[in-house]
Write a protein that holds these residues in place. Structure first.
Motif: not given
Length: 122
Positions: A27-29, A34-35, A39-40, A83-84
């Motif tokens: 399946d797609e991950m 992680l992004i 960023a944090a 969302s990101i």
């Protein structure tokens, strides 16, 4: 270790992934976590010298700027649908809120001699 143990271990791993992550192998991950985590990590690292610089040049009087910046980015985070980007703006907002506390802590560190004090009249 025999080949049958490797196959059995692989099957257990696939079962674990299916049960706990509700995913099938292949399946797609999702890289969102992680992004956002990266960023944090970067943003916290960027805010540290920003606090030192702000306290050196402006003292703790700069805390309202951090408050207003945090409020503005909190509102922007609520209005953005991506969302990101929304998450990253929220992280920046809360880094800004945390910076208010750190400004006052930085003043104590300067008083203890851990950081240089800005000379008067400069």
């Amino acid at each position: 270790m025999s080949i049958s143990n490797n196959v059995q271990g692989t099957r257990r791993l696939h079962l674990f992934i299916r049960i706990f992550f509700h995913r099938e192998i292949g399946d797609e991950m999702s890289f969102y976590g992680l992004i956002i985590g990266g960023a944090a990590f970067i943003l916290i690292g960027l805010f540290h010298p920003l606090i030192i610089h702000a306290e050196y040049h402006f003292g703790v009087k700069s805390w309202p700027a951090f408050l207003l910046f945090g409020i503005a980015l909190s509102i922007a985070s609520l209005l953005i649908k991506n969302s990101i980007l929304s998450s990253i703006l929220g992280i920046i907002a809360f880094c800004s809120f945390w910076s208010i506390k750190e400004l006052f802590e930085q003043r104590k560190r300067v008083a203890r001699g851990w950081f240089p004090k800005k000379p008067r009249g400069v």
